[in-house]
Design an enzyme around this catalytic site. Structure first.
Site, PDB file in Angstrom:
ATOM      1  CD  GLU A   1      -0.778   5.877  -3.963  1.00 16.21           C
ATOM      2  OE1 GLU A   1      -0.995   4.847  -3.909  1.00 16.21           O
ATOM      3  OE2 GLU A   1       0.366   6.057  -2.575  1.00 16.21           O
TER       4      GLU A   1
ATOM      5  CG  ASP B   1      -1.491   0.190   0.876  1.00 10.08           C
ATOM      6  OD1 ASP B   1      -2.076   1.057  -0.018  1.00 10.08           O
ATOM      7  OD2 ASP B   1      -3.244   0.657   2.047  1.00 10.08           O
TER       8      ASP B   1
ATOM      9  CG  ASP C   1      -8.038   5.247   1.498  1.00 11.28           C
ATOM     10  OD1 ASP C   1      -7.715   3.380   1.305  1.00 11.28           O
ATOM     11  OD2 ASP C   1      -7.485   5.726   1.286  1.00 11.28           O
TER      12      ASP C   1
END
Length: 983
Positions: free
Chosen positions: A560, A557, A637
């Protein structure tokens, strides 16, 4: 994953940081839109949009780029030359080396570089440096095949003056027409123009220039201007050339302006798809012009955007710069190979051959404008003509989707966070108590010791191996989160090694970059570095990551990367990576490099331990073209709200047609507490996500399916059991995706490319090649769905065989306990009807074949099986069968379609002798069977190879709108052998 409250972005001190970290469990209300740039706030996007406005509004505009004909050469499938642009107020020309490569696959590639930037470095402060050249290593990560240069591509001697023409592709059906001045390229298929480059003259390459410090009152002129001599009045704002401020951060730009832009037209194409990831409709909307259009371009800049907006071109977590265009019976596409921040404008124009025709016979052209902050102008062109031709060719380039372990396509149970190992074991037991199957339970960050990855909290997860042993007893798995931010704490062995081995991302001064994420002060591993990847690989060894077993896998996770105090919640663009590349050059690939390192780590840990290696499973949030080779993704999310459920379907369809079919959304919504109706409907939709995982924020109420209460628990359980019963079909669809690039869930335009009415449909879809058409309910209180049947084929309700016939729109009843789910005639669907606790326990269960007879009277389907975990299938350890029902003879046959046997074929087929066909159901059975009471079965090979036998046939005639159907129970044939059933 999740995010801190938006106010945290103003952190100015360590004290403030820790105060806010204490409040991390408070979910944000919604996305802080002001923390993310619009095009008008992005210097290079604003400049190039202004450049386009000048070009399109000025009748005197002259596109400034021209191909120098004296430099044009064609040799062995490659056309080279130099594109020139006059630099105003100088005697100099900007020289842009051009290369057009024609591949055996039928793909063409246009690459334009900049001569001035091809050598040298930029000296930065404190002795550090950045590469001056344009980033040219994206293909190292994204491209894995399909680049064999065509031996058959040839010059067309009939080229008009001022053009160069190349014939290429299968049977030379394709043609590239290169216009010299102004420079442009037109791609044709069988003489008809399909794609145009620079037809509107919007191509722009911001060239290298030395920074000149000038008095504030000096006019912007000379070498700094980037527009043609004829349009000096359009000279742009230079304020963001050398630095750019946003949200309290300053981005230094030592290389100055370096954007590339190009207009790409799709003449005659009204619908374009792709450019994932966004929340809008599957068919991309226009981005200029008002009304029901966006005001900003589609943005590709991987970012941590929690509780994202609906119906928006705003950037999200991943970027796939691949776009398709569709018109009746024709599909084409382009792949913009650039890893920098990218914006895409989409507009449409309508032309009519006759101004008096009142629009009859008019043609819509989709016009796109691609703008990237840095890198090469590098575009692949696909001329179809079918959607699968285009998607398959793109997949050949960037790699097909991973063939995953079977457990990973079953149901996953997750939340932030299961708080102890006993909590995990209790959830595991309660799923069994309520007879709800599941395969994987997940651990979020709280399992670690103080948010230090590769550790366990000794107080709450004191016996991780015992926890995994209980899971393994029922063939279940554990997935634990590992993010790229490494806690900056003395004595933590991982960060100590990261520093001592010099494996972290650097700041613009050449020092290790420090930012803020879940652990507080953090550093980020630089997975562009081979040494860093090799080091990362070693951290996952069983003797290093103690407490992990062979049934443990990984969730990547925040990759980015998410940086809480960074600009737009991510890494500063002037950070430096391995090879002295700036982060701006490669931002969108960053997440993929991290997943690649984790994938290789999981692959090597079993080899290092001399164990039988299994296929890795890694879930990623950030992605780029090529990430599909490495595992699954999810849409991040989302919220427990009906619009987010509705948006999940076009988002997942978009991923599938963008070459990344192993996609899902958080079932139930991550933020907030869903109503019980919403939760039930979300599980019904989630049963059709290729990646199916329930997930929830730490601040939400517990919502495991068994807590919903009746009738909701039973409705949710039915949806999950439906997923499990169809796992043979799902696994076969995944196998097809891994060998052809085909989407797993398929939109209407893909299945019916000649049906223009269905090109904009994105709320219903087909599963694999099985003709299974689903339209989950996504709106509150809705108890019916209008389903569009595109062709004249028969469709049957999956559950009760009610019959419909297209082409039309039919209303299908959908009370809360019902999923609108139809079977299209002409298909054979494999499934397993025996309920089990997990998919691993189903491995040798018998199968049911559902034969759905169509208008032709025939039906066909395939089945692929292997051990569901290892790489033995590469050595022939699999079963691949084609089932064919022939109406003229009323026979059902099983045919082997496997490739040549491998060294493990015989051993695997021996194991599969125990797997048999339990039942054959024929839907739409001929009424003439009413008097039949038995079928004749013959089998080739296996234990039942002697002669023929007869088995009872049950026939059920039509009742009202329900089709006739028939059942053969226990035909006694092996799934892996050849056989025939004569009805």
């Amino acid at each position: 994953m999740y995010y801190v409250n938006g106010s945290s972005r103003g952190w100015t001190s360590l004290l403030t940081l820790f105060c806010i970290l204490c409040l991390l469990i408070t979910p944000a209300v919604s996305v802080k839109r002001e923390n993310f740039k619009t095009c008008d706030q992005s210097g290079f996007c604003k400049r190039n949009r202004a450049y386009a406005d000048t070009a399109l509004s000025n009748s005197r505009w002259q596109a400034p780029y021209a191909l120098d004909p004296s430099t044009v050469k064609f040799d062995k499938g490659v056309l080279t030359g130099t594109v020139l642009k006059k630099i105003i107020n100088t005697n100099d020309n900007l020289r842009l080396p051009m290369r057009i490569t024609f591949h055996e696959s039928g793909t063409a590639r246009v690459t334009i570089d900049e001569e001035r930037r091809q050598k040298g470095d930029i000296e930065l402060r404190h002795g550090s440096k950045a590469r001056k050249e344009r980033y040219n290593e994206a293909e190292k990560w994204a491209i894995v095949g399909g680049t064999t240069v065509s031996a058959g591509a040839a010059l067309n001697s009939d080229a008009e003056k001022g053009t160069t023409r190349i014939m290429y592709g299968p049977r030379s059906r394709f043609e590239a027409v290169i216009r010299h001045e102004p420079f442009g390229v037109e791609f044709k298929r069988e003489g008809e123009t399909q794609i145009q480059f620079n037809d509107r003259g919007l191509m722009n390459v911001e060239h290298w220039r030395a920074k000149v410090d000038k008095p504030a009152d000096e006019q912007k002129e000379g070498d700094e201007a980037v527009v043609a001599e004829s349009d000096k009045e359009a000279a742009e704002d230079e304020s963001t050339w050398w630095d750019e401020k946003f949200g309290g951060n300053t981005d230094s730009k030592p290389k100055g302006p370096e954007a590339v832009a190009l207009d790409i037209n799709f003449p005659g194409y009204q619908h374009v798809y792709g450019a994932a990831e966004h929340t809008g409709p599957l068919s991309l909307k226009e981005t200029r012009g008002g009304d029901d259009k966006y005001t900003d371009p589609y943005r590709l800049y991987n970012s941590d955007v929690f509780e994202y907006e609906m119906d928006s071109p705003m950037t999200l977590y991943g970027s796939i710069p691949f776009m398709q265009a569709q018109k009746k019976d024709s599909n084409v596409g382009v792949f913009w190979l650039n890893a920098a921040e990218t914006w895409i404008d989409v507009t449409k124009s309508t032309t009519s051959a006759n101004p008096l025709s009142l629009g009859i016979g008019s043609e819509v052209t989709t016009q796109t404008h691609w703008i990237s902050e840095a890198g090469l102008l590098d575009v692949f062109v696909f001329l179809g003509p079918t959607p699968q031709d285009v998607i398959g060719a793109y997949g050949e380039l960037t790699g097909y989707s991973q063939l995953p372990q079977q457990f990973s396509i079953a149901y996953h149970q997750c939340r932030w966070n299961y708080v102890t190992d006993e909590d995990v074991k209790d959830v595991d037991r309660k799923f069994d108590k309520h007879r709800i199957p599941y395969d994987v339970i997940w651990l979020d960050i709280e399992y670690t010791d103080g948010k230090k990855y590769f550790t366990w909290d000794p107080m709450t997860f004191g016996d991780p191996l015992g926890m995994q042993k209980q899971l393994d007893d029922h063939e279940r798995k554990l997935v634990a989160i590992i993010d790229p931010h490494i806690k900056n704490e003395g004595g933590y062995h991982v960060v100590d090694e990261l520093k001592s081995k010099d494996l972290a991302i650097k700041n613009k001064d050449g020092n290790i970059y420090e930012g803020w994420c879940w652990p507080g002060s953090s550093h980020w591993v630089d997975c562009f570095s081979p040494k860093a990847r090799d080091w990362w690989k070693g951290l996952f060894r069983y003797d290093k990551f103690k407490g992990t077993g062979k049934n443990s896998f990984i969730w990547n996770d925040m990759n980015e990367p998410s940086v809480f105090n960074g600009p737009e919640t991510t890494s500063p663009k002037d950070n430096l990576h391995y090879g002295d590349w700036e982060h701006r050059d490669l931002h969108n690939i960053n997440g993929m490099t991290f997943v690649n390192a984790t994938y290789e780590a999981l692959l090597s840990r079993d080899k290092d331990e001399d164990k039988h290696p299994v296929r890795p499973f890694v879930l990623t949030r950030s992605f780029y073209s090529g990430s599909q080779r490495l595992g699954a993704m999810w849409t991040g999310d989302n919220q427990a709200a009906w619009p987010h459920l509705e948006a999940s379907i076009p988002m997942i369809l978009s991923m599938g047609i963008s070459g990344y079919p192993f996609a899902g959304a958080d079932v139930g919504g991550f933020f907030g507490n869903p109503s019980k109706e919403l939760l039930a409907r979300w599980y019904q939709a989630g049963a059709f996500y290729p990646f199916m995982r329930g997930h929830a924020h730490i601040d939400t109420r517990r919502r495991e399916p068994y807590l919903a209460g009746e009738p909701y628990t039973q409705i949710i359980a039915q949806a999950i059991r439906l997923r499990y019963s169809l796992l043979p079909a799902w696994y076969t669809a995944f196998h097809e995706a891994s060998t052809t690039g085909a989407p797993i869930v398929r939109p209407n335009y893909y299945v019916h490319p000649g049906d223009e009415k269905g090109f904009g449909i994105d709320d219903q879809f087909y599963l694999g090649s099985y003709g299974l058409l689903a339209k989950p309910v996504t709106r509150e209180g809705q108890e019916g769905q209008d389903m569009y049947l595109a062709d004249g084929e028969k469709y049957y309700d999956y559950f009760d065989y009610w019959m419909y016939e297209g082409p039309t729109t039919v209303t299908v009843a959908a009370p809360l306990d019902t999923i609108p789910f139809l079977m299209r005639g002409g298909h054979i669907i494999p499934r397993r009807d025996r309920p089990r606790r997990s998919s691993g326990l189903m491995k040798f269960d018998p199968l049911t074949l559902v034969v759905v007879i169509g208008n032709s009277g025939d039906a066909e389907g395939t089945l692929y099986l292997d051990d569901g975990e290892s790489f033995d299938y590469k050595e022939g350890a699999y079963v691949h069968r084609r089932f064919h029902y022939q109406g003229a003879t009323s026979t059902l046959t099983s045919e082997d379609v496997a490739a040549s046997p491998g060294k493990k074929t015989k051993e695997y087929l021996k194991q599969m002798e125990k797997v048999r066909v339990q039942k054959v159901i024929v839907v739409g059975a001929p009424q003439t069977w009413a008097g039949k009471h038995e079928v004749e079965i013959s089998e080739e090979g296996g234990k039942s190879s002697s002669g023929t036998k007869k088995v009872p046939l049950e026939f059920h005639g039509r009742e009202g709108g329900k089709a006739a159907w028939a059942v053969v129970r226990d035909p006694g044939v092996q799934i892996g052998s050849g056989w025939k059933i004569a009805f």
